[in-house]
Enzyme design. Structure first.
Site, PDB file in Angstrom:
ATOM      1  N   ASP A 115     -44.561  22.225 -42.723  1.00  0.00           N
ATOM      2  CA  ASP A 115     -44.939  23.519 -42.152  1.00  0.00           C
ATOM      3  C   ASP A 115     -44.007  23.928 -41.007  1.00  0.00           C
ATOM      4  O   ASP A 115     -43.535  25.054 -40.952  1.00  0.00           O
ATOM      5  CB  ASP A 115     -46.415  23.529 -41.695  1.00  0.00           C
ATOM      6  CG  ASP A 115     -46.793  22.345 -40.801  1.00  0.00           C
ATOM      7  OD1 ASP A 115     -45.914  21.521 -40.447  1.00  0.00           O
ATOM      8  OD2 ASP A 115     -47.978  22.232 -40.444  1.00  0.00           O
ATOM      9  N   ASP A 118     -40.716  20.644 -35.015  1.00  0.00           N
ATOM     10  CA  ASP A 118     -40.835  20.899 -33.576  1.00  0.00           C
ATOM     11  C   ASP A 118     -39.868  19.946 -32.861  1.00  0.00           C
ATOM     12  O   ASP A 118     -38.674  20.236 -32.775  1.00  0.00           O
ATOM     13  CB  ASP A 118     -42.306  20.666 -33.214  1.00  0.00           C
ATOM     14  CG  ASP A 118     -42.679  21.112 -31.828  1.00  0.00           C
ATOM     15  OD1 ASP A 118     -42.134  22.112 -31.361  1.00  0.00           O
ATOM     16  OD2 ASP A 118     -43.534  20.461 -31.194  1.00  0.00           O
ATOM     17  N   THR A 119     -40.345  18.782 -32.412  1.00  0.00           N
ATOM     18  CA  THR A 119     -39.422  17.831 -31.770  1.00  0.00           C
ATOM     19  C   THR A 119     -38.461  17.206 -32.780  1.00  0.00           C
ATOM     20  O   THR A 119     -37.378  16.773 -32.422  1.00  0.00           O
ATOM     21  CB  THR A 119     -40.202  16.686 -31.091  1.00  0.00           C
ATOM     22  OG1 THR A 119     -40.912  15.965 -32.094  1.00  0.00           O
ATOM     23  CG2 THR A 119     -41.174  17.208 -30.046  1.00  0.00           C
TER      24      THR A 119
END
Ligand code: 5GP
Ligand code: MG
Length: 198
Positions: A115, A118-119
């Site tokens: 989905d 991020d990091t």
């Protein structure tokens, strides 16, 4: 029941009120997913079939369901579940695989459907894990990418990287993505009002 069309639509209103702004509408998502499916179909048309499509549960379930219907090659579908022991808002850098794939991916081309990156911890861990199982190649297809928050460089050795949209540095929900397991069924992607989680 079905004929009482004067009744107001239940619940949707309440969820909508928790959203600060819509980033991508249902139509915009569908158009981009179709493009990604078409790109994947072209890029893998000469590879030995079938492609193995692995969704990262739970957030990628809708994206996976939609994109596999835009891929015109034979595919196998599986899911993998990762827990990150973070706060619920972000991962803390030590993802653990809690439900592994069941399909034997040795010598197969794999595409991980995610989905949001991020990091980068979750996908880095998944790429190594799937490569160790002997996949011919491991590619990544993420609907959203938040490059501003990347702390780990994702190394894709023998695969491709696809992304739907670049996401601003806000906490987003909808189209499969949750906060506390809610909002996954919103048809659009929106920014959750900070007062909901603060
Ligand atoms: P990473 O390991 O790349 O930091 O984390 C990726 C995971 O964090 C995503 O798969 C998702 O579950 C979660 N995540 C990161 N940003 C968001 C966000 O804005 N909204 C939601 N719902 N989940 C997010
Ligand atoms: Mg996820």
């Amino acid at each position: 029941m079905g004929s009482e069309h004067h009744l107001a639509e239940p619940k949707r209103m309440e969820m909508d009120e928790h959203i600060q702004g819509i980033l991508w509408t249902e139509k915009e998502i569908a158009d981009r997913v179709a493009e990604l499916g078409s790109d994947i179909s072209k890029d893998f048309q000469d590879c030995s079939p079938p492609l193995v499509i692995i969704g990262v549960a739970t957030g990628a379930f809708l994206f996976l369901a939609d994109i596999v219907r835009k891929i015109t090659l034979p595919v196998m579908v599986d899911f993998i579940k990762v827990s990150s022991y973070g706060s619920g808002m972000e991962s803390n850098g030590s993802p653990q695989i809690c439900n592994d794939v069941k399909i034997d991916i040795k010598d197969k081309h794999v595409i991980v459907i995610e989905d949001i990156v991020d990091t980068g911890h979750t996908l880095s861990c998944l790429i190594s894990h799937l490569e160790e199982k002997g996949a011919s190649s491991v590619s990544v297809c993420t609907l959203l990418d938040k490059p501003a928050r990347r702390t780990v460089v994702m190394k894709i050795h023998r695969g491709k990287f696809y992304r739907g949209f670049e996401c601003p540095d806000n906490f987003v929900v909808g189209y499969g993505m949750d906060y506390a397991e809610l909002y996954r069924n919103l048809p659009y992607i929106g920014i959750l009002k900070p007062e909901i989680y603060e």
